[in-house]
Design a protein around this motif. Structure first.
Motif, short mmCIF file in Angstrom:
data_model
loop_
_atom_site.label_atom_id
_atom_site.label_comp_id
_atom_site.label_asym_id
_atom_site.label_seq_id
_atom_site.Cartn_x
_atom_site.Cartn_y
_atom_site.Cartn_z
N UNK A 53 -82.84 21.14 -3.08
CA UNK A 53 -83.35 21.80 -4.29
C UNK A 53 -83.93 20.77 -5.26
N UNK A 56 -87.19 19.50 -3.87
CA UNK A 56 -88.26 20.50 -4.03
C UNK A 56 -88.79 20.53 -5.46
N UNK A 57 -87.88 20.50 -6.42
CA UNK A 57 -88.33 20.55 -7.82
C UNK A 57 -89.21 19.35 -8.15
N UNK A 60 -92.62 19.81 -6.27
CA UNK A 60 -93.45 20.88 -6.85
C UNK A 60 -94.03 20.43 -8.19
N UNK A 64 -97.96 20.37 -8.53
CA UNK A 64 -98.58 21.37 -9.40
C UNK A 64 -99.01 20.80 -10.75
N UNK A 109 -83.57 33.22 -21.89
CA UNK A 109 -82.97 33.94 -20.77
C UNK A 109 -83.99 34.72 -19.96
N UNK A 110 -85.02 35.23 -20.64
CA UNK A 110 -86.01 36.05 -19.94
C UNK A 110 -87.27 35.26 -19.59
N UNK A 112 -89.86 33.13 -17.56
CA UNK A 112 -90.15 33.13 -16.12
C UNK A 112 -90.51 31.74 -15.61
N UNK A 113 -90.43 30.75 -16.47
CA UNK A 113 -90.67 29.38 -16.03
C UNK A 113 -89.78 28.44 -16.84
N UNK A 115 -87.27 26.48 -15.55
CA UNK A 115 -85.91 26.26 -15.06
C UNK A 115 -85.76 25.01 -14.20
N UNK A 116 -86.87 24.36 -13.92
CA UNK A 116 -86.78 23.13 -13.13
C UNK A 116 -85.95 22.06 -13.83
N UNK A 118 -83.59 22.62 -15.98
CA UNK A 118 -82.18 23.05 -15.91
C UNK A 118 -81.58 22.71 -14.56
N UNK A 119 -82.37 22.81 -13.52
CA UNK A 119 -81.88 22.45 -12.18
C UNK A 119 -81.58 20.96 -12.12
N UNK A 122 -78.35 20.39 -13.99
CA UNK A 122 -77.14 20.94 -13.37
C UNK A 122 -76.79 20.28 -12.06
#
Lengths: 154, 109
Positions: A53, A56-57, A60, A64, A109-110, A112-113, A115-116, A118-119, A122
């Motif tokens: 994971x 990948x982050x 990407x 991108x 919270x809502x 749609x982008x 979160x990379x 945050x990954x 974490x």
């Protein structure tokens, strides 16, 4: 381009996995496949999932954002295994970004982008960028504690 | 990528069996399929993750986008048959606070 010596290099190496890949989703998938073969079956499912994971982050983001999806550009990837940890280094030819500001952002919270980051926070034990922000170094300690321990409202 | 097992409109659950990892490379196909389903009137959508091994931030974003779209039309999104690793990812990202997320073998309430 990649300064892995700035990290605490693992004392025992399982062999590096390195490549310069085209800035494309297909190349990301191919490198992740190689990464899965490189990992083998010795790691726990959690560690294998987490390390892929993180890889990948980083890939990407490089493809991108760093390369703006241009397959003519190349992304440099190095993965190194050692005693109890995995080091991932990904570098792109882009101008970089203001990673200090980006790391401070917490997605709604809502959203749609976003979160990379945050990954990274974490799952990685430590992350570092070069000054320009076009190279990332990720250190992941194996056998980390459960991430869900801090989550609420299960 | 996905196999629609059941399709209906209104509140009848539509179960999509996701057959590929939900990562940057593959998430567009499922996004389009969900968009079509919601446009056709589906309001309760269940994503069966029994065959999903990996979800990245793009996949998480796609799930949240579908959740947002369904909420706007008083619908719901649920994810079932998650592996332990994906369940941990969802929980660490607090996804489970917004929709039903259940582990493999657990029947959703």
């Amino acid at each position: 381009m990649i300064h892995v010596e700035t990290m605490n290099a693992p004392s025992q190496r399982a062999g590096d996995l390195s490549a310069s890949i085209a800035a494309s989703q297909e190349a990301i998938e191919a490198f992740c496949w190689d990464f899965q073969q490189w990992l083998g079956t010795e790691l726990s499912s959690r560690d294998a999932f987490a390390s892929e994971l993180l890889l990948r982050e980083a890939l990407v983001n490089a493809v991108e954002h760093g390369c703006a999806g241009s397959p003519d550009l190349m992304v440099r990837c190095v993965v190194r295994g050692g005693k109890g940890r995995i080091l991932i280094a990904v570098s792109d030819p882009g101008p970089g970004f203001d990673w200090t500001r980006r790391l401070a952002l917490v997605p709604e919270a809502t959203a749609t982008s976003g979160r990379g980051v945050s990954i990274y926070k974490n799952y990685a034990t430590r992350i570092r960028f070069n000054k320009a922000g076009n190279s990332i170094f990720i250190l992941m300690q194996l056998n980390r504690p459960s991430l869900a321990a801090g989550a609420t409202n299960d | 990528m996905t196999n629609v097992q059941t399709q209906n409109v209104d509140k009848t659950p539509v179960i999509l069996k996701v057959e590929r990892d939900l990562v940057s490379s593959h998430s567009a196909e499922l996004r389009e399929q969900l968009r079509t389903l919601i446009g056709q009137g589906a309001r309760n959508v269940v994503l069966d993750f029994g065959q999903v091994r990996m979800v990245d931030s793009a996949g998480l974003g796609m799930i949240i986008a579908a959740h947002n779209s369904l909420k706007k039309v008083e619908g719901e999104l649920a994810v079932t048959e998650c592996s332990a690793d994906i369940l941990e990812l969802f929980r660490s990202m607090r996804i489970h606070q917004h929709m039903s997320v259940t582990a493999a073998g657990v029947v959703s309430a």
